[in-house]
Design an enzyme around this catalytic site. Structure first.
Site, PDB file in Angstrom:
ATOM      1  N   GLU A 198       0.827  -1.220   0.000  1.00 29.85           N
ATOM      2  CA  GLU A 198       0.000   0.000   0.000  1.00 29.85           C
ATOM      3  C   GLU A 198       0.854   1.260   0.000  1.00 29.85           C
ATOM      4  OE1 GLU A 198      -2.930  -0.406   3.149  1.00 29.85           O
ATOM      5  OE2 GLU A 198      -4.169  -1.660   1.867  1.00 29.85           O
ATOM      6  N   GLU A 387      -5.393  -8.472  -1.026  1.00 27.27           N
ATOM      7  CA  GLU A 387      -6.071  -8.301   0.256  1.00 27.27           C
ATOM      8  C   GLU A 387      -7.537  -8.014  -0.025  1.00 27.27           C
ATOM      9  OE1 GLU A 387      -4.581  -5.556   3.189  1.00 27.27           O
ATOM     10  OE2 GLU A 387      -2.509  -5.995   2.636  1.00 27.27           O
TER      11      GLU A 387
HETATM   12  C1  BG6 Z   1      -4.422  -2.985   4.681  1.00 29.02           C
HETATM   13  C2  BG6 Z   1      -3.091  -3.372   5.208  1.00 29.02           C
HETATM   14  O1  BG6 Z   1      -4.475  -1.625   4.687  1.00 29.02           O
HETATM   15  O2  BG6 Z   1      -5.570  -3.276   5.393  1.00 29.02           O
HETATM   16  C3  BG6 Z   1      -3.117  -4.439   6.277  1.00 29.02           C
HETATM   17  O3  BG6 Z   1      -2.203  -3.738   4.184  1.00 29.02           O
HETATM   18  C4  BG6 Z   1      -4.301  -4.206   7.187  1.00 29.02           C
HETATM   19  O4  BG6 Z   1      -1.892  -4.421   6.939  1.00 29.02           O
HETATM   20  C5  BG6 Z   1      -5.565  -4.313   6.346  1.00 29.02           C
HETATM   21  O5  BG6 Z   1      -4.349  -5.056   8.267  1.00 29.02           O
HETATM   22  C6  BG6 Z   1      -6.860  -4.207   7.121  1.00 29.02           C
HETATM   23  O6  BG6 Z   1      -6.854  -3.079   7.929  1.00 29.02           O
HETATM   24  P1  BG6 Z   1      -7.146  -3.167   9.478  1.00 29.02           P
HETATM   25  O7  BG6 Z   1      -6.975  -1.791   9.996  1.00 29.02           O
HETATM   26  O8  BG6 Z   1      -8.536  -3.675   9.602  1.00 29.02           O
HETATM   27  O9  BG6 Z   1      -6.141  -4.118  10.014  1.00 29.02           O
END
Ligand code: BG6
Length: 489
Positions: A198, A387
């Site tokens: 990111e 993701e």
């Molecule tokens: C992404 C990141 O932004 O979102 C992860 O690459 C992160 O590291 C994921 O965990 C989800 O966000 P959060 O704040 O729910 O953990």
């Protein structure tokens, strides 16, 4: 059959949110190790000691610490990343569970400070290298392809304190050295790499924060430029060390919509895409700054230090594939009095057509299709969704089962969206949902914001056995992978 035969079904985690063992095996600290837990309402805090020895705990800031201050672990606070889910000691058990689900790919990151504890040493930490070699070998045992993020939010703390972090060009060389070590040591074991997780967050988050000054933009754009060059160098080094290496970028993918059909909203929306999403992808995929970059810099009186060699590196170090995270869309408007939503990552106007998660993230599978189709046209590169997922509260029943139909429903809709995009010709080659095993939330530091197909017995205060349990979604995902995406129900 929209999903290609060799589609990379899998899951994703990151070192600092999963490994734990923060001071084990010669590892040095990272910023996450001085960051406390938080919640949807309360920001995580970074702890430090000022020059007179007074302790401080303040919401993370982009600005450097005051002169003479240093980061510190303080007695009265709980630091969830210190132990995380203890993947460091559980990786064999975890990988066996991934294999049971039928994973073809597993995305993980390498903790920089496990390999170079300070970041500026000449020699790497052998114990750190050994740990990752063991993990990759374990994955290979089950024919699971590792997808490795070289940097996932975890610059060694020493580099932050002693060099001022990514604003300092010296970090380009430290990172290049770290990446070289990874490419050399794991040659033959790892073929898929992502340079920076990111990478666009640096600038994107500024538009969500209060009291942001031009100096903040100056710092953010310079940090980003230094990361672009570091990424481009890593791509060249990785290709030189092993021609088999595929090296990609990783963008925080949020789909932006205009809230109204007011042309001013349409224009604002386009400018959001440019600043927050396209800017990084354009540099990393095309090897040059886009025309609109000048407009973005001028808006905040930004003057970057860019050398002629940097431009050569950017040109030679374009990525082989495009990856992104996708959780939500957001709506933007120039109009006043609209309803705002969201906590970390997602501030925007409420979109009346969408539902929101317990953490205020808009659930929008069509936005994923939109994003995939748009980026396919823009770069014409293979893509992976690395993701995606729903952070939600889970309940463990007395018999140890966990019923998570809300998560299954979220995934069904997003897999169907990918299917439509594939049907329309998008070159999508992989899908690694986030937090395939529960882990510490990056944004809030919580454990109870759970994403996994696998539950981990650990709570926000650090209690729990670290036992792993299969959720209903575990069996659902296994069936989906087994049918190569056909059996959605
Ligand atoms: C992404 C990141 O932004 O979102 C992860 O690459 C992160 O590291 C994921 O965990 C989800 O966000 P959060 O704040 O729910 O953990």
């Amino acid at each position: 059959m929209p999903f290609p035969e060799n589609f990379f079904w899998g899951g994703a985690i990151a070192a600092n949110q999963a490994e734990g063992a923060w001071n084990v095996g010669g590892r040095g600290p990272a910023k996450t190790d001085v960051t406390t837990g938080g919640s949807y309402k309360e920001a995580r805090k970074v702890t430090w000691i000022d020059k007179d020895g007074n302790p401080h705990a303040e919401p993370e800031s982009r600005r450097p610490l005051p002169k003479g201050a240093h980061y510190a672990v303080l007695d009265d606070f709980f630091y969830p990343n210190h132990d995380a889910i203890d993947f460091y000691h559980h990786y064999k058990e975890d990988i066996a569970l991934f294999a049971e689900m039928g994973f073809k790919m597993f995305r993980m990151s390498i903790s920089w400070s496990r390999i170079y504890p300070h970041g500026d040493e000449n020699e790497p930490n052998k114990e750190g290298i050994e740990f990752y070699r063991n993990v990759f070998q374990e994955l290979r045992k089950y024919d699971i392809e590792p997808l490795v993020t070289i940097w996932h939010f975890d610059t060694p703390l020493y580099l932050e304190e002693h060099y001022g972090g990514w604003e300092n060009r010296k970090l380009i060389d430290f990172y290049a050295k770290f990446a070289t070590t990874c490419f050399q040591e794991f040659k033959g074991l790892v073929k898929y790499w992502l340079t920076f997780n990111e990478i666009n967050n640096t600038v994107m988050f500024l538009s969500l924060e209060q009291d942001v000054t031009n100096a903040d933009y100056q710092r953010a754009y310079q940090q980003l430029h230094n990361q672009f060059v570091a990424s481009a160098k890593a791509v060249q080094i990785g290709h030189a060390i092993d021609q088999e290496n595929n090296i990609g970028c990783m963008i925080c993918g949020i789909t932006y919509y205009p809230l109204t059909s007011d042309p001013k909203d349409i224009l604002l929306n386009r400018h959001n895409w440019e600043q927050n999403i396209f800017y990084c992808g354009d540099v990393q995929c095309r090897g040059n700054y886009p025309t609109y970059a000048k407009r973005l810099w001028e808006a905040h009186d930004v003057h970057l230090e860019i050398t002629p060699e940097d431009m050569v590196d950017l040109d030679l170090g374009t990525v082989d594939f495009y990856t992104f995270s996708y959780y939500m869309s957001t709506a933007v408007t120039t109009h006043e009095n609209n309803e705002k939503v969201g906590g970390n990552f997602s501030m925007g106007s409420r979109n009346p057509y969408l539902e929101y998660s317990d953490w205020g993230w808009a659930v929008d599978p069509d936005g994923l299709q939109y994003y995939l189709e748009m980026m396919n046209d823009r770069y014409q590169l293979p893509m992976m969704v690395v993701e995606n997922g729903l952070g939600a509260y889970d309940t463990v029943e007395e018999d140890g089962s966990i019923h998570d139909p809300y998560r299954i429903d979220y995934f069904k809709k997003h897999v169907a969206a990918m299917e439509r995009a594939l049907d329309h010709g998008v070159d999508l080659i992989g899908y690694t949902p986030w937090g395939c095993i529960d882990l510490v939330s990056a944004g809030t530091g919580e454990m109870r914001k759970r994403y996994g197909f696998i539950y981990v017995d650990r709570d926000d205060a650090g209690n729990g056995t670290f036992d792993r349990l299969r959720k209903d979604s575990f069996y659902w995902y296994k069936k989906l992978i087994g049918s190569n995406g056909e059996e959605l129900d």
